[in-house]
Motif scaffolding. Sequence first.
Motif, PDB file in Angstrom:
ATOM      1  N   VAL A  54       0.817  -1.223   0.000  1.00 49.71           N
ATOM      2  CA  VAL A  54       0.000   0.000   0.000  1.00 49.71           C
ATOM      3  C   VAL A  54       0.847   1.269   0.000  1.00 49.71           C
ATOM      4  CG1 VAL A  54      -2.003  -1.080   1.074  1.00 49.71           C
ATOM      5  CG2 VAL A  54      -0.197  -0.106   2.527  1.00 49.71           C
ATOM      6  N   ALA A  55       2.163   1.137   0.238  1.00 46.58           N
ATOM      7  CA  ALA A  55       3.019   2.327   0.237  1.00 46.58           C
ATOM      8  C   ALA A  55       4.476   1.909   0.148  1.00 46.58           C
ATOM      9  CB  ALA A  55       2.795   3.173   1.490  1.00 46.58           C
ATOM     10  N   GLU A  56       5.289   2.820  -0.387  1.00 44.41           N
ATOM     11  CA  GLU A  56       6.739   2.635  -0.416  1.00 44.41           C
ATOM     12  C   GLU A  56       7.384   3.926   0.064  1.00 44.41           C
ATOM     13  OE1 GLU A  56       8.292   1.293  -4.155  1.00 44.41           O
ATOM     14  OE2 GLU A  56       6.463   0.147  -4.610  1.00 44.41           O
ATOM     15  N   ALA A  57       8.593   3.799   0.617  1.00 40.59           N
ATOM     16  CA  ALA A  57       9.322   4.981   1.073  1.00 40.59           C
ATOM     17  C   ALA A  57      10.820   4.701   0.964  1.00 40.59           C
ATOM     18  CB  ALA A  57       8.942   5.323   2.514  1.00 40.59           C
ATOM     19  N   GLY A  58      11.596   5.804   0.884  1.00 44.42           N
ATOM     20  CA  GLY A  58      13.037   5.650   0.737  1.00 44.42           C
ATOM     21  C   GLY A  58      13.843   6.244   1.871  1.00 44.42           C
ATOM     22  N   SER A  59      13.165   6.695   2.938  1.00 42.10           N
ATOM     23  CA  SER A  59      13.874   7.304   4.061  1.00 42.10           C
ATOM     24  C   SER A  59      13.061   7.152   5.336  1.00 42.10           C
ATOM     25  CB  SER A  59      14.127   8.791   3.795  1.00 42.10           C
ATOM     26  OG  SER A  59      12.896   9.497   3.770  1.00 42.10           O
ATOM     27  N   VAL A  60      13.681   7.476   6.474  1.00 36.58           N
ATOM     28  CA  VAL A  60      12.989   7.418   7.762  1.00 36.58           C
ATOM     29  C   VAL A  60      11.821   8.401   7.772  1.00 36.58           C
ATOM     30  CG1 VAL A  60      13.187   7.847  10.235  1.00 36.58           C
ATOM     31  CG2 VAL A  60      15.020   6.635   9.036  1.00 36.58           C
ATOM     32  N   ALA A  61      12.098   9.648   7.379  1.00 32.99           N
ATOM     33  CA  ALA A  61      11.063  10.686   7.414  1.00 32.99           C
ATOM     34  C   ALA A  61       9.897  10.346   6.497  1.00 32.99           C
ATOM     35  CB  ALA A  61      11.661  12.036   7.024  1.00 32.99           C
ATOM     36  N   GLU A  62      10.213   9.888   5.284  1.00 31.49           N
ATOM     37  CA  GLU A  62       9.160   9.538   4.335  1.00 31.49           C
ATOM     38  C   GLU A  62       8.364   8.330   4.837  1.00 31.49           C
ATOM     39  OE1 GLU A  62       8.708   8.884  -0.493  1.00 31.49           O
ATOM     40  OE2 GLU A  62      10.599   8.385   0.498  1.00 31.49           O
ATOM     41  N   GLY A  63       9.074   7.378   5.422  1.00 31.72           N
ATOM     42  CA  GLY A  63       8.399   6.206   5.958  1.00 31.72           C
ATOM     43  C   GLY A  63       7.450   6.561   7.081  1.00 31.72           C
ATOM     44  N   GLN A  64       7.881   7.478   7.924  1.00 27.32           N
ATOM     45  CA  GLN A  64       7.026   7.903   9.044  1.00 27.32           C
ATOM     46  C   GLN A  64       5.763   8.592   8.527  1.00 27.32           C
ATOM     47  OE1 GLN A  64       9.100  10.327  11.885  1.00 27.32           O
ATOM     48  NE2 GLN A  64       7.505  10.142  13.434  1.00 27.32           N
ATOM     49  N   ARG A  65       5.916   9.470   7.530  1.00 26.03           N
ATOM     50  CA  ARG A  65       4.760  10.189   6.973  1.00 26.03           C
ATOM     51  C   ARG A  65       3.775   9.234   6.308  1.00 26.03           C
ATOM     52  NH1 ARG A  65       8.762  13.817   5.175  1.00 26.03           N
ATOM     53  NH2 ARG A  65       8.644  12.912   3.088  1.00 26.03           N
ATOM     54  N   ARG A  66       4.292   8.338   5.502  1.00 29.27           N
ATOM     55  CA  ARG A  66       3.403   7.452   4.744  1.00 29.27           C
ATOM     56  C   ARG A  66       2.749   6.400   5.641  1.00 29.27           C
ATOM     57  NH1 ARG A  66       5.850   6.820  -1.385  1.00 29.27           N
ATOM     58  NH2 ARG A  66       5.999   9.072  -1.736  1.00 29.27           N
ATOM     59  N   ALA A  67       3.465   5.948   6.653  1.00 30.54           N
ATOM     60  CA  ALA A  67       2.867   4.990   7.584  1.00 30.54           C
ATOM     61  C   ALA A  67       1.684   5.618   8.307  1.00 30.54           C
ATOM     62  CB  ALA A  67       3.905   4.503   8.591  1.00 30.54           C
ATOM     63  N   ALA A  68       1.817   6.908   8.650  1.00 33.69           N
ATOM     64  CA  ALA A  68       0.720   7.603   9.330  1.00 33.69           C
ATOM     65  C   ALA A  68      -0.493   7.733   8.420  1.00 33.69           C
ATOM     66  CB  ALA A  68       1.192   8.983   9.783  1.00 33.69           C
ATOM     67  N   LEU A  69      -0.262   7.856   7.108  1.00 29.76           N
ATOM     68  CA  LEU A  69      -1.362   8.031   6.160  1.00 29.76           C
ATOM     69  C   LEU A  69      -2.086   6.722   5.846  1.00 29.76           C
ATOM     70  CD1 LEU A  69       0.250  10.515   3.590  1.00 29.76           C
ATOM     71  CD2 LEU A  69      -1.607  11.005   5.179  1.00 29.76           C
ATOM     72  N   VAL A  70      -1.306   5.658   5.588  1.00 31.96           N
ATOM     73  CA  VAL A  70      -1.936   4.413   5.118  1.00 31.96           C
ATOM     74  C   VAL A  70      -2.130   3.375   6.219  1.00 31.96           C
ATOM     75  CG1 VAL A  70      -1.001   4.760   2.806  1.00 31.96           C
ATOM     76  CG2 VAL A  70       0.277   3.351   4.435  1.00 31.96           C
ATOM     77  N   GLN A  71      -1.418   3.549   7.354  1.00 28.82           N
ATOM     78  CA  GLN A  71      -1.533   2.635   8.492  1.00 28.82           C
ATOM     79  C   GLN A  71      -1.424   1.160   8.077  1.00 28.82           C
ATOM     80  OE1 GLN A  71      -4.913   3.557  10.969  1.00 28.82           O
ATOM     81  NE2 GLN A  71      -4.413   5.720  11.046  1.00 28.82           N
ATOM     82  N   PRO A  72      -0.272   0.758   7.542  1.00 30.67           N
ATOM     83  CA  PRO A  72      -0.108  -0.634   7.113  1.00 30.67           C
ATOM     84  C   PRO A  72      -0.080  -1.581   8.304  1.00 30.67           C
ATOM     85  CG  PRO A  72       2.000   0.489   7.105  1.00 30.67           C
ATOM     86  CD  PRO A  72       0.962   1.538   7.395  1.00 30.67           C
ATOM     87  N   GLN A  73      -0.387  -2.831   8.043  1.00 35.86           N
ATOM     88  CA  GLN A  73      -0.322  -3.832   9.102  1.00 35.86           C
ATOM     89  C   GLN A  73       1.114  -4.302   9.333  1.00 35.86           C
ATOM     90  OE1 GLN A  73      -3.716  -5.871   6.948  1.00 35.86           O
ATOM     91  NE2 GLN A  73      -3.904  -6.777   8.966  1.00 35.86           N
ATOM     92  N   VAL A  74       1.902  -4.357   8.256  1.00 32.82           N
ATOM     93  CA  VAL A  74       3.288  -4.832   8.330  1.00 32.82           C
ATOM     94  C   VAL A  74       4.183  -3.867   7.558  1.00 32.82           C
ATOM     95  CG1 VAL A  74       4.886  -6.702   7.731  1.00 32.82           C
ATOM     96  CG2 VAL A  74       2.574  -7.246   8.531  1.00 32.82           C
TER      97      VAL A  74
END
Length: 223
Positions: A42-62
């Motif tokens: 449901v999402a991909e990221a290339g950094s800590v900051a980007e990962g934090q932002r996208r995880a907050a938006l899509v709320q993945p299970q894993v």
Amino acid sequence: MRATNATEPSAGPITVMIVDDHEVVRRGIAEVVDRSEGLSVVAEAGSVAEGQRRAALVQPQVILVDLQLPDGTGIDLIRRLAAAGSTARPIVLTSFDDDRALAEALDAGAAAYLLKSVRGAEISDVIHAVAAGRVLLDERTVTRRRAEHEDPTADLTPSELRVVDLIGEGLSNREIAERLSVAEKTVKNHITSLLAKMGLQRRTQVAAWAAGRKNREWSTDPH
């Protein structure tokens, strides 16, 4: 009514986010995951900051996260997400077979630590297992750690060591929580972490190990 969380099984596929700064690697992992039955990237990221932002938006299970990122480490991301209240289950997927990194990842709350040399089918199996609440380690890593550490508690934190002692005394999770003045959920998290570090699977194995240690101590006591 029992509260649910994002890691519990649902009718839809298990949602996965992949964090890796190498786009080719990230896309390759995403393709493997998306081809697997019951999984969806449901999402991909290339950094800590980007990962934090996208995880907050899509709320993945894993979340599959690389250790080395341009603005920090995968462990930094795991800790930030936990502090923000994320229920995502982190899996460290790395090229580095490093015991210290493994211990840090487990301390931060990683549910699995896999080398990128594993087969695609193994990644899929681990994601399913982690989403179901299990904590897994690469078998070769566990085997080597057992060989290198005669004391299976060598990597435990002081809190985890105390929990081992109290399990050995026969206390329940609730009783341990009361003794340590912490929440019962905290005790469960400690047990999940110490089981992985000790290479054990069940609480009863911890109790048996603790009892065996006491017997060994008594047999060597000169008094």
